[in-house]
Scaffold this active site. Structure first.
Site, short mmCIF file in Angstrom:
data_model
loop_
_atom_site.label_atom_id
_atom_site.label_comp_id
_atom_site.label_asym_id
_atom_site.label_seq_id
_atom_site.Cartn_x
_atom_site.Cartn_y
_atom_site.Cartn_z
N LYS A 109 0.96 -1.26 0.11
CA LYS A 109 0.03 -0.03 -0.19
C LYS A 109 0.78 1.31 -0.07
O LYS A 109 1.85 1.06 0.44
CB LYS A 109 -0.86 0.11 1.45
CG LYS A 109 -2.13 0.80 1.18
CD LYS A 109 -3.44 0.20 0.26
CE LYS A 109 -4.37 0.91 0.09
NZ LYS A 109 -5.49 0.21 -0.54
P1 NAD Z 1 -12.92 7.77 -2.97
O1 NAD Z 1 -12.15 8.70 -2.77
O2 NAD Z 1 -13.25 7.67 -4.32
O3 NAD Z 1 -14.35 8.11 -2.09
C1 NAD Z 1 -14.53 8.17 -0.81
C2 NAD Z 1 -16.07 8.69 -0.07
O4 NAD Z 1 -15.80 8.65 1.08
C3 NAD Z 1 -16.14 10.04 -0.80
O5 NAD Z 1 -17.38 10.06 -0.98
C4 NAD Z 1 -15.80 10.84 0.37
O6 NAD Z 1 -16.63 12.09 0.14
C5 NAD Z 1 -16.33 10.08 1.46
N1 NAD Z 1 -15.70 10.30 2.87
C6 NAD Z 1 -14.09 10.74 2.96
N2 NAD Z 1 -14.06 10.74 4.17
C7 NAD Z 1 -15.15 10.59 5.02
C8 NAD Z 1 -15.60 10.51 6.26
N3 NAD Z 1 -14.79 11.05 7.29
N4 NAD Z 1 -16.74 10.36 6.52
C9 NAD Z 1 -17.69 10.00 5.65
N5 NAD Z 1 -17.35 10.01 4.20
C10 NAD Z 1 -16.05 10.19 3.93
O7 NAD Z 1 -12.46 6.44 -2.28
P2 NAD Z 1 -12.78 5.00 -2.81
O8 NAD Z 1 -11.95 4.66 -3.88
O9 NAD Z 1 -14.27 4.90 -3.24
O10 NAD Z 1 -12.35 4.32 -1.36
C11 NAD Z 1 -13.34 4.21 -0.40
C12 NAD Z 1 -13.05 3.01 0.50
O11 NAD Z 1 -12.92 1.64 -0.47
C13 NAD Z 1 -11.57 2.83 1.08
O12 NAD Z 1 -11.46 2.28 2.43
C14 NAD Z 1 -10.72 2.03 -0.08
O13 NAD Z 1 -9.46 1.59 0.68
C15 NAD Z 1 -11.66 1.19 -0.35
N6 NAD Z 1 -11.26 0.51 -1.60
C16 NAD Z 1 -10.95 1.16 -2.73
C17 NAD Z 1 -10.82 0.58 -4.15
C18 NAD Z 1 -10.67 1.27 -5.19
O14 NAD Z 1 -10.28 0.73 -6.34
N7 NAD Z 1 -10.91 2.52 -5.38
C19 NAD Z 1 -10.68 -0.83 -3.94
C20 NAD Z 1 -11.05 -1.45 -2.87
C21 NAD Z 1 -11.48 -0.84 -1.52
#
Ligand code: NAD
Length: 417
Positions: A109
């Site tokens: 990561k």
């Molecule tokens: P992103 O940045 O696209 O979206 C994050 C979302 O969470 C946004 O809507 C943001 O406004 C909201 N957010 C941020 N801080 C917050 C808070 N304190 N309280 C409530 N909402 C909040 O990120 P993402 O890629 O969708 O990732 C979200 C989760 O999914 C993370 O844990 C990430 O590790 C996991 N994830 C992402 C992927 C990927 O490919 N993008 C894959 C597997 C897991």
């Protein structure tokens, strides 16, 4: 955030599940010692000239946790909380996730401690290039392949690929989650959400829970959460509340997700969606519903709020959204938790397809991507389910047992110990 208040190490929390699996598998002490710590951690300074002419120095990390099963793989996060402990915890989770879904990668990561929303596009471009240049010597198509995560997206990956290519020569397979025009895979953007939806539907059917009309609450409306919201209604689920960092919106009759997406595009947030009730992010987690989907940040479900959660199923689309103490509460209350390593593995599965396509210089159509994604993730669910049913353990414990066993076996055959 709750993790600040608790002051418990995120990495130690992830390790507590590893320790359970190591005991359960009666893992040899020397193997346990190797698998319980990261292989390599790199911390770099990332000085960036801002648009106002001043230089700001950020800190960036790449943690390579374990590569017994293949090259290191894992996302890059831009977030103020992305410190070494959080990145280490997420690198460990990636190791178990790639093993659980049986794709030929290890786990890593990365992160830069910054608020990407406070930086301009030009500043983000410069930050990404400097970070890539500073870590490029430990990256490689057969060594370590980054991807997007919170606060980064396909544009960030395009900058990373370009910056790496300037030093090492054009190498599309060096990152996944790229734009389609630069060798990205069809279906990659939707993949974490799509995989989570496949697993949710199958896991509920396995327990004879009704899917039609099931009410769903989603925290986070980014790359993962917004796709889950989009994919659920055609299957009969009813999305009743969603949120982003600015707050949430709730309508017990159900939200029109397409209209909500249009509103978010225009307003920059889901808040003030016409006709819906405003809720805070804390209130949202405790709303009446059948399925709760944390899809934003870590450790939002703790010992404190877990007793008040009303959902019957928690789908961990985010990484590490529940603390171990919250997990105990869920187990006592008979709430089904579909753990992060399984629920959001669709992202890394399609990243693997993207890497394969780049190496073969051949493109798959979206249908093939989605069919193979379903085959792999449902295969992993079936493996986990068989252990849950046979040994009366939780889905998280079963997932970790399968994953740790595979990584331990690879380390053993390689002759690590
Ligand atoms: P992103 O940045 O696209 O979206 C994050 C979302 O969470 C946004 O809507 C943001 O406004 C909201 N957010 C941020 N801080 C917050 C808070 N304190 N309280 C409530 N909402 C909040 O990120 P993402 O890629 O969708 O990732 C979200 C989760 O999914 C993370 O844990 C990430 O590790 C996991 N994830 C992402 C992927 C990927 O490919 N993008 C894959 C597997 C897991």
């Amino acid at each position: 955030m709750s993790n600040m208040a608790e002051k418990v190490s995120a990495f130690e929390e992830v390790c507590s599940v590893f320790d359970w699996a190591a005991d359960h598998l009666e893992l040899d002490d020397s193997l346990r010692e190797i698998l319980r710590r990261p292989w390599r951690e790199l911390t770099v300074s990332v000085p960036v000239r801002l648009d106002n002419g001043k230089v700001q120095n950020f800190t960036g990390y790449r943690v390579q946790y374990n590569a017994a099963r293949g090259p290191y793989k894992g996302g890059i996060r831009y977030h103020l909380d992305a410190d070494i402990d959080e990145v280490r915890a997420l690198a460990s989770l990636m190791t178990w996730k790639t093993a659980l879904v049986d794709i030929p990668f290890g786990g890593a990561k990365g992160g830069v401690q910054c608020n990407p929303r406070a930086l301009t596009t030009n500043e983000l471009n410069r930050l990404t290039r400097r970070f890539t240049a500073n870590i490029h010597h430990i990256l490689g198509v057969n060594r370590d392949i980054p991807a997007p995560d919170m606060g980064t997206d396909s544009q960030t990956m395009a900058w990373m690929m370009d910056a790496f290519g300037q030093i090492e020569g054009h190498s599309p397979a060096i990152v996944t989650g790229k734009p389609i025009e630069l060798g990205g895979s069809y279906g990659r953007t939707a993949a974490p959400g799509r995989g989570a939806v496949f697993v949710l539907e199958e896991a509920m059917k396995h327990r004879e829970m009704a899917v039609q009309g099931a009410q769903v609450v989603i925290q986070g409306f980014g790359q993962v959460g917004s796709w889950i919201a989009r994919l659920l209604p055609p299957l009969g689920f009813n999305v009743v509340a969603v949120s982003d960092v600015r707050g949430g919106v709730y309508d017990p009759k159900g939200l029109d997700v397409e209209q909500l997406l249009a509103h978010q595009k225009e307003a920059g947030s889901v808040v003030r969606f016409p006709g819906a009730e405003p809720v805070t992010n804390q209130e949202l987690l405790e709303l009446p519903c059948d399925v709760l989907v944390p899809a934003a940040v870590e450790r939002v479900i703790t010992q404190e709020n877990a007793p008040r959660i009303k959902a019957r199923v928690v789908l961990e689309a985010a990484n590490h959204p529940s603390t171990p103490a919250a997990d105990d509460v869920f187990n006592d209350r008979g709430i089904l938790v579909i753990p992060d390593v399984l629920a959001n593995a669709g992202g890394v599965i399609v990243s693997y397809f993207e890497w394969v396509q780049n190496i073969q210089q051949y493109r798959w159509d979206e249908e093939r991507v989605n069919v193979e994604l379903k085959r792999i993730i449902i295969g992993a669910l079936d493996t986990v389910q068989a252990r849950v049913d046979g040994q009366s353990i939780t889905m998280r414990q079963a997932s970790m047992a399968v994953a740790v066993q595979r990584v331990a076996r690879a380390a053993e055959i390689r002759g690590f110990v």
